[in-house]
Every structure is written in structure tokens, then in C-alpha cells.
Write an enzyme that holds these catalytic residues in place. Structure first.
Site, PDB file in Angstrom:
ATOM      1  CE  LYS A  94      48.636  30.057 -18.302  1.00 48.50           C
ATOM      2  NZ  LYS A  94      47.448  30.350 -17.529  1.00 48.50           N
ATOM      3  CD  GLU A 116      50.348  34.120 -11.449  1.00 45.37           C
ATOM      4  OE1 GLU A 116      50.251  35.060 -11.055  1.00 45.37           O
ATOM      5  OE2 GLU A 116      49.620  33.418 -12.269  1.00 45.37           O
ATOM      6  CB  SER A 383      46.133  25.595 -23.782  1.00 45.12           C
ATOM      7  OG  SER A 383      46.848  24.566 -23.115  1.00 45.12           O
TER       8      SER A 383
END
Lengths: 402, 240
Positions: A94, A116, A383
Site C-alpha cells: 500500500k 478508507e 502483498s
């Protein structure tokens, strides 16, 4: 296939019939400005240098591409490589788009950033870059996720972010997105909405895909060529697009996106036991973009379920839907139980705790690898790392923490 | 003074909201906005969002919303307010045709901007079925977009405000004068103004600048506290 990248996105932000910018008029000027500054910045050398510098010295890129020798042997088929995005600062991919967007927010003169979050990884990465760049940060999080991802809530607060539990709807990622959009509508002038996946109105899908595409580029360099298979989990789709993007033109590379099968592909008119949009989703226009959504025949969005908060979402990135439509990617799903087995197997064979989201990709690899000959190469995107899931997995494995 | 009031179809029940709307019509409001509920209403605040959720839970469907409109059809022009997914899933052409058949005056769909016209043909279908596609503008809508909106606007134009326009009376006056003045430079149609208007004083201020005053979520809380008679008293009082 050579020109694929050129025609997947048109000027209005559509990928085929999907994507677009379906937002209230109040948000149109904001989206237009963001789009303009995004395209200008990525052509600007000083922006690129600043971002690449942060990737290297702050986030720790390039992340390793690691050969899972033991897992490959155990499964007895293809050679399996793990792209370890979990070794990024803040523990997941991210941060790739957070750094990019936060630099854009600075260029836009915004003082306040909202986001969010589902699993908390995107919120954590946002809170981190805001702390570093001196931006005020508010993170919306479904109240259910707020309860099940406590470590990330704690860290976000320590970083100075305000974390707001959203009590409406199913109290998960979708409700957090709704709340963040409402905030942006009320504060359009001083706020940047740092949306955390390849969904939302144009330019978010293309912008986040751009910032995430570094993952695939590194893989190509690290392998010194192309793999045979790429496997990634798909919530909104940011880590999948990140891994796939650079290889879209390489015809020989097969790509598989893995969704959350939850407790199985069953649902009522208001609630799914899964979050498998490619299985039972249908085209709709929600939260500013056209894509597949889990919805009833009237167009009401259904609540979803997944063991992993990051995949627990009723919509999916429009570019992925388009790529599936034209047959460029395949999709599958993994059930909660398969995900827990994958979590354990990866830990025991390679000493790696993957995030529960990423374990969906591992579960697919476990099914795929034995069917392939030993000279084939699979790369899966790990990830995120598994630390944040401590409280969920201890409960599932019947371990009492205190 | 023209007033537009609002109900959520199916909230608190289909029967009760029908009664509320009939009561509003009796007090001579100029328009009634009937919201077809949607699970993800991004442009609505907490009160209306909760009413949407409750209406869906009550079993409110798009078909039942159209039935309600048909029953309410009378002298007061009715508008359907909803989100694009509801119309899209019903089939946009079928939705517009049905809207025409039940006698709707117009549609208010905030998340279908002009920019998507070549994909969705929303304005074209409104034209075909004689519906007014109500356009929404805000204080930050740039002049160049106002020019485009002016070309396609029909009926009236809905002016919303952001946080910058509420506050002290003097400030409010100043900001509204500037805001509405700028919109009028581009748009010839009547202007409706909504900014969470909840009392007589605010209605008075809004009336100085706009042609239609929109009262939305306040009605829901009034009904909750005092029932139909309170709604009636409120609608009469704010216009006195």
C-alpha cells in the site's frame, strides 16, 4: 497484444465500458484537478526523483523476489517465487501508492488527507506518509474492521492519525469508502482523498495502477525475464494490477487473480458468504465507477464476508474486470479454510508469515504448482506480511494470548 | 415562496410515507422529492442514509417506489431522487419510460454527470420521455462547467452548498449572494437551494436569493418526533 496498454484506458477514464467518473457535480472539479496534476507530475523529472528516492530510502525498495525452494519441492511442480511486498516499510504494498498520492497532495496544496481502510494496511501506510510529510490525517474504518484489526488501529493513532470507526451498513471497507467520499464532498477544498485501491472515480484506478506498477517492473528485472504465471489476491485489485501491469503485453504470461471465497459461494438477497465478484457479481455503478458489484436485482449492494478484511469488498477495480472480459486474466477464489492452511504451509516451509489477503494467492499457488512441470515459473505477490492478523489467527488456531 | 420537500420511499413504511407526502401536498408545497432508496447513498448525510437502509430492510423495491409515485400523482409535481445504480439496474430506458408513465416531473440523480452522457445517454432518454433531468451545481463548480450545465438543464437547477456556506447570518448572506449571483450569470432557469435548511429563519435567508427552498432531512426528524401532525405544522409554519 503489443498495443494492449494503449487501448485499455481512454481519455475519459473508461476501460472498455468499465471505470469512468460517476460522481456528484460537487466532486467533478476535484477529480479534474487531481487528474491534471497526476499526469503533469509523472512526466516531471523532479517528481519522479523524489518518489523514487522515497521508495528506496524510506520504503526499502526494491523488495526481494525470493525463490521458495522448500515449498516448490513439497508441491512437486513449478518453481515458486514470492515477491515480498510485505518487507516494505509499514508491511504491505500500500505504501507504493500512498507515497505517490501524498506527494501529489502536497503539489495540490492540500493540508488534510483522508483515507478508507479495510485491513488497516492502507490506513497505516497513509498515516505513516502523512506523519512524514506533515499532513493532517483522518482514516475511516468499518467498525467491524476496527475491532478485528486492532494492531493497525493502535499504530495509526500513534502516528497521529484520527481513526474513525464507521458504524453504518456492514461496518466494513465499503462503508468506510462511503464515509470518506462524504467527507470529501463536505471538505472539497482543503482535503485530498487518498483512496487505497484501483477503484473509485477516474483518475484513481489509473493513478494507483501507475504507482503500483513498480512491483511488476522489479519482478521482470529480478527474474531477468518473464515468468509463466503471476498470481495475486484481488480485493479492490491494487496489488494484482501492480504485479500484472508490466507484463500485460507479454502474451505468454498467464495471470490469475484470487478472490475471497469466504465460507463458500452462497448468498441471500442482502448478504454474501464471500466476496467473489467475478463469480456472482454483476455490472453496476457505485462509489463513482462502473464495474462488477455484488448486488441484488434492484441494484442494492450486498454485504460481503472474508476472513481477510482487505478482500472483504463488494466491488472490484474496473481495469481488472475489463482484462477478465477480454480474456487477458483469469480469476479464481480461495475459501477461508484454504487460506488458513496456506498461511500455515508457507510459514512452515519458508518461514514467512503472509497477510491473510496474500494467503489467498498462496492457496491458489498450492493448487496450481503441482499441475505444472518443473521448468515453469510462478511468481505470487506476497502483498503484505502477517503480523497484523495476529488476533484473527490466534483465535482460529485456538491459541490464548493472555 | 416555493418549497420542495423530501421523503424516502418506504420509510418509515410505505403506508406512512404515502401519508406524509399527501400531507405535504395539502400544505401546498411546490415540489415533492421522492427518494428511491439505495444502499450506498454517497451524497446523503446520516439521517437520510439511515432512512435508506431502513426502507430497503422494509422490502422497498424500485417497482414499489414507482407504485407509490403513481398513487401520489396529483397537482404537486413529483421528482424521483435516486442514485445511478438503481436506474442502471432497472434498465435506464425502462426507468425513464416508467418515470414518464407514472407522471414524474423530473429526476434528480447526483452521480450521473454530463461527462458520462456518451456512455449512458441519460439526458437523451430524459428528453425522449419528457422528464426534467435536474442538474446540481455547487459553489466550486467552475464557470466552464456551468456553461455546459446550462445547455442541458431543464426544469430548475439544484444549488447545493458545502461547509463554506453555512454559518453566521451575515456571512451566509454574503456567501449566498456571491454564489447564487454567479450561478444566475449562466443559468436562466429557477434555482433551488439546499444546505441542510431546518428552520424558518434559514428559509427566510434562502428565499432572498433562490426561487425554491429545499427541505430534506429535517422532515425525517420532525416526523420521528411528532408524527404527521408535526410535519403538517412545520410545512405550514415555515411558509407563514
Amino acid at each position: 497484444m503489443k498495443s494492449l496498454k494503449k487501448y485499455i484506458l481512454n481519455k475519459t477514464g473508461h476501460f472498455g465500458e468499465y471505470g469512468g467518473r460517476y460522481v456528484p457535480e460537487l466532486l467533478m472539479p476535484i477529480m479534474e484537478e487531481l487528474e491534471k496534476v497526476f499526469y503533469e507530475s509523472i512526466k516531471d523529472r523532479s517528481f519522479q526523483d523524489e518518489l523514487n528516492g522515497l521508495y528506496k530510502t524510506y520504503s526499502g525498495r526494491p523488495t526481494p523476489l525470493y525463490f521458495c525452494e522448500n515449498l516448490s519441492k513439497k508441491l512437486g511442480g513449478a518453481r515458486i517465487y514470492l515477491k515480498n511486498e510485505g518487507l516494505n516499510h509499514t508491511g504491505a504494498h500500500k505504501i507504493n501508492h500512498c507515497l505517490g498520492q501524498a506527494l501529489l497532495a502536497k503539489r495540490l496544496g492540500k493540508k488534510r488527507v483522508i483515507a478508507e481502510t479495510g485491513a488497516g494496511q492502507h490506513g497505516l501506510a497513509t498515516a505513516t506518509v502523512c506523519a512524514k510529510l506533515g499532513l493532517e490525517c483522518v482514516v475511516y474504518m468499518g467498525a467491524k474492521d476496527f475491532r478485528r484489526q486492532r494492531p493497525n488501529v493502535f499504530f495509526m493513532e500513534r502516528l497521529g492519525a484520527k481513526v474513525v470507526p464507521v458504524k453504518s451498513g456492514g461496518q466494513i471497507l465499503r462503508d468506510a469508502i462511503n464515509e470518506a467520499l462524504k467527507d470529501l464532498i463536505s471538505n472539497p477544498e482543503d482535503t485530498h482523498y487518498l483512496l487505497g485501491t484501483v477503484c473509485g472515480p477516474h483518475p484513481y484506478p489509473v493513478m494507483n495502477a501507475h504507482f503500483q506498477s513498480i512491483v511488476g517492473r522489479e519482478v521482470r528485472k529480478q527474474l531477468d525475464g518473464s515468468p509463466d504465471y503471476l498470481v495475486a489476491c484481488v480485493g479492490g485489485g491494487s496489488n494484482a494490477i501492480g504485479l500484472f501491469h508490466d507484463f500485460l503485453d507479454d502474451e505468454g504470461v498467464k495471470m490469475i487473480g484470487v478472490e475471497a471465497g469466504g465460507k463458500g459461494i452462497k448468498e441471500t438477497s442482502s448478504k454474501c458468504d464471500h466476496a467473489a465478484r467475478f463469480e456472482t457479481g454483476e455490472t453496476g455503478v457505485v462509489e463513482g465507477f462502473k464495474s462488477y458489484f455484488l448486488q441484488n436485482k434492484d441494484g442494492q449492494i450486498k454485504d460481503t464476508h472474508s476472513i481477510s478484511a482487505g478482500l472483504d469488498y463488494s466491488g472490484v477495480g474496473p481495469q481488472l474486470v475489463y482484462l477478465k472480459d477480454i480474456g487477458r486474466i483469469e480469476t479464481s477464489y480461495a475459501l477461508d479454510d484454504e487460506v488458513l492452511s496456506a498461511y500455515e504451509l508457507l510459514a512452515r516451509t519458508e518461514g514467512v508469515f503472509a497477510a491473510l489477503e496474500s494467503c489467498h494467492a498462496v492457496a491458489e499457488v498450492i493448487k496450481l504448482a503441482p499441475k505444472l512441470p518443473k521448468n515453469k515459473i510462478i511468481v505470487f505477490n506476497c502483498s503484505g506480511r502477517g503480523d497484523k492478523d495476529l488476533f484473527i489467527v490466534t483465535e482460529k488456531f485456538n491459541f490464548k494470548i493472555s | 415562496m416555493k418549497i420542495m420537500t423530501h421523503i424516502v420511499a418506504g420509510y418509515p413504511s410505505m403506508k406512512e410515507c404515502e401519508k406524509i407526502a399527501l400531507t405535504m401536498a395539502e400544505t401546498d408545497v411546490s415540489y415533492i422529492e421522492i427518494q428511491f432508496p439505495f444502499s450506498d447513498p454517497i451524497a446523503d448525510g446520516e439521517t437520510i442514509k439511515a432512512a435508506n437502509d431502513a426502507a430497503i430492510l422494509n422490502g422497498t423495491t424500485t417497482a414499489k417506489c414507482f407504485d407509490l409515485v403513481e398513487r401520489l400523482k396529483g397537482d404537486v409535481p413529483l421528482l424521483a431522487m435516486t442514485y445511478y445504480n438503481i436506474a442502471f439496474r432497472y434498465g435506464l430506458e425502462r426507468f425513464c419510460k416508467k418515470a414518464h408513465e407514472v407522471g414524474l416531473y423530473g429526476l434528480i440523480i447526483p452521480d450521473i454527470p454530463l461527462d458520462e452522457e456518451k456512455y449512458e445517454h441519460y439526458l437523451e432518454l430524459c428528453e425522449k420521455y419528457g422528464l426534467n433531468p435536474i442538474q446540481i451545481v455547487s459553489p466550486i463548480t467552475p464557470d466552464r462547467r456551468l456553461r455546459e450545465i446550462a445547455k442541458v438543464a431543464r426544469g430548475f437547477v439544484y444549488c447545493v452548498s458545502n461547509s463554506g456556506t453555512t454559518g453566521e447570518r451575515e456571512n451566509l448572506n454574503f456567501n449566498l449572494k456571491k454564489y447564487i449571483g454567479r450561478i444566475r450569470k449562466f443559468i436562466d432557469l429557477p434555482l433551488a437551494l439546499g444546505f441542510g435548511i431546518s428552520n424558518k429563519k434559514q428559509v427566510g435567508i434562502a428565499t432572498e436569493f433562490a426561487d425554491i427552498v429545499v427541505i430534506g432531512s429535517k422532515i425525517i426528524s420532525i416526523h420521528k418526533d411528532g408524527g404527521i401532525s408535526a410535519v403538517k405544522a412545520f410545512c405550514l409554519d415555515i411558509r407563514s
